[in-house]
Design a protein around this motif. Structure first.
Motif, short mmCIF file in Angstrom:
data_model
loop_
_atom_site.label_atom_id
_atom_site.label_comp_id
_atom_site.label_asym_id
_atom_site.label_seq_id
_atom_site.Cartn_x
_atom_site.Cartn_y
_atom_site.Cartn_z
N ILE A 185 0.86 -1.27 0.05
CA ILE A 185 0.06 0.19 -0.01
C ILE A 185 0.80 1.29 -0.01
N LYS A 186 1.83 1.17 0.72
CA LYS A 186 2.80 2.42 0.75
C LYS A 186 3.23 2.72 -0.50
N THR A 187 3.91 1.77 -1.12
CA THR A 187 4.43 1.96 -2.59
C THR A 187 3.45 2.17 -3.33
N LEU A 188 2.41 1.78 -3.38
CA LEU A 188 1.13 2.34 -4.45
C LEU A 188 0.90 3.63 -4.14
N VAL A 189 0.71 4.04 -3.10
CA VAL A 189 0.42 5.53 -2.71
C VAL A 189 1.53 6.38 -3.07
N TYR A 190 2.82 6.17 -2.98
CA TYR A 190 3.68 6.60 -3.35
C TYR A 190 3.81 6.92 -4.65
N GLU A 191 3.76 5.73 -5.55
CA GLU A 191 3.72 5.82 -7.11
C GLU A 191 2.73 6.51 -7.46
N ALA B 255 -2.41 1.84 6.58
CA ALA B 255 -1.09 0.72 6.22
C ALA B 255 -0.05 0.73 7.46
N THR B 256 0.41 2.12 7.74
CA THR B 256 1.32 2.06 9.16
C THR B 256 0.65 1.63 10.18
N GLN B 257 -0.67 1.84 10.42
CA GLN B 257 -0.98 1.48 11.60
C GLN B 257 -1.26 -0.22 11.48
N ALA B 258 -1.42 -0.75 10.30
CA ALA B 258 -1.66 -2.29 10.31
C ALA B 258 -0.32 -3.01 10.48
N GLN B 259 0.66 -2.32 10.50
CA GLN B 259 2.24 -3.21 10.63
C GLN B 259 2.32 -3.59 11.87
N GLY B 260 1.38 -2.95 13.02
CA GLY B 260 1.42 -3.55 14.36
C GLY B 260 0.07 -4.48 14.78
N VAL B 261 -0.70 -4.51 13.83
CA VAL B 261 -1.83 -5.41 14.18
C VAL B 261 -1.44 -6.78 14.34
N SER B 262 -2.49 -7.85 15.01
CA SER B 262 -2.20 -8.94 15.36
C SER B 262 -2.93 -9.70 14.32
N THR B 263 -2.69 -10.79 14.09
CA THR B 263 -3.01 -11.93 13.12
C THR B 263 -4.61 -12.12 13.34
N ARG C 162 -5.99 -9.80 10.14
CA ARG C 162 -5.41 -9.88 9.00
C ARG C 162 -6.42 -9.52 7.90
N LEU C 163 -7.63 -10.20 8.28
CA LEU C 163 -8.63 -10.10 7.30
C LEU C 163 -9.35 -8.60 6.91
N LYS C 164 -9.08 -7.68 7.93
CA LYS C 164 -9.36 -6.39 7.84
C LYS C 164 -8.20 -5.63 7.07
N VAL C 165 -6.92 -6.16 7.38
CA VAL C 165 -5.74 -5.30 6.29
C VAL C 165 -6.21 -5.84 4.92
N GLU C 166 -6.54 -7.06 4.58
CA GLU C 166 -6.50 -7.59 3.20
C GLU C 166 -7.86 -6.48 2.63
N LYS C 167 -9.02 -6.42 3.61
CA LYS C 167 -9.90 -5.72 2.95
C LYS C 167 -9.25 -4.21 2.43
N GLU C 168 -8.70 -3.74 3.40
CA GLU C 168 -8.07 -2.26 3.38
C GLU C 168 -7.06 -2.08 2.21
N VAL D 213 -5.81 -0.88 -3.57
CA VAL D 213 -5.61 -1.04 -4.84
C VAL D 213 -6.39 -0.40 -5.65
N ASP D 214 -8.01 -0.77 -5.30
CA ASP D 214 -9.12 -0.37 -6.06
C ASP D 214 -8.78 1.23 -6.35
N THR D 215 -8.46 1.89 -5.14
CA THR D 215 -8.49 3.29 -5.43
C THR D 215 -7.48 3.76 -6.36
N VAL D 216 -6.30 3.02 -6.35
CA VAL D 216 -5.06 3.39 -7.23
C VAL D 216 -5.65 2.87 -8.68
N GLY D 217 -6.18 1.81 -8.88
CA GLY D 217 -6.65 1.42 -10.04
C GLY D 217 -7.79 2.61 -10.86
N LYS D 218 -8.55 2.91 -9.92
CA LYS D 218 -9.33 3.98 -10.45
C LYS D 218 -8.53 5.39 -10.82
#
Length: 189
Positions: A112-118, A143-151, A154-160, A165-170
């Motif tokens: 996410i960080k890379t996609l946002v940057y690009e 994304a930065t908050q998600a790095q500290g989340v527990s297992t 994970r499903l919430k992070v996948e959705k985010e 990715v959808d936002t970048v694609g649009k």
């Protein structure tokens, strides 16, 4: 004065009924098993068949080979950047010695960080609106908050990640099918 996105490409102007034809061409381009000329010929014939099947009720211009070529180059560049992002994120996950269950969280956050940057770096060409910039900043913050989340999160992070990715694609003007393929290749869907 905010700059607009500019004129839509011939492929972006195709009706929704042609989405599967575009997705099939995109997949064939990514498979790299056939020449672009062969894929365009199939694409061209499929679009003309679609027009015939709708007996004049569906009017659109079949994109030229040059428009198809520009689409192919843009798709290739986006795919290459996403694959590089995945490789980099995997290397980072290994370097931080994350547990196997948390690898996806770290990889998704870094991607996410890379996609946002690009996207922000390309915004001069694509004319990202303030709202889109806010959405990207929000995705980066999450994304930065998600790095500290527990297992168990994970499903919430996948959705985010899929939403980012959808936002970048649009912003990049990619079709839903192309974005679904990108998500599939990243293991999100």
């Amino acid at each position: 004065m905010a700059r607009g996105r500019g004129r839509l490409s011939g492929i972006e102007q195709l009706p929704p009924e042609a989405d599967q034809i575009v997705a099939d061409a995109a997949q064939a381009l990514q498979d790299r098993e056939r020449t672009q000329i062969d894929i365009y010929e199939e694409f061209f014939n499929a679009l003309n068949k679609l027009k015939r099947d709708h007996r004049g009720e569906l009017e659109f211009a079949v994109p030229s080979f040059s428009a198809f070529n520009r689409y192919s180059i843009r798709l290739s560049a986006m795919t290459r950047r996403l694959e590089e992002t995945r490789e980099i994120a995997s290397a980072i996950a290994g370097r931080f010695d994350a547990q196997a269950s948390d690898d996806l969280t770290l990889i998704a956050s870094e991607a996410i960080k890379t996609l946002v940057y690009e996207t922000l770096m390309d915004s001069g060409r694509s004319g990202a609106s303030p709202k889109e910039a806010q959405q990207l900043a929000s995705a980066l913050y999450r994304a930065t908050q998600a790095q500290g989340v527990s297992t168990n999160r994970r499903l919430k992070v996948e959705k985010e990640f899929a939403q980012a990715v959808d936002t970048v694609g649009k912003v990049a003007g990619l079709s839903k099918e192309t974005m679904d393929e990108i998500n599939r290749r990243l293991g999100i869907l």
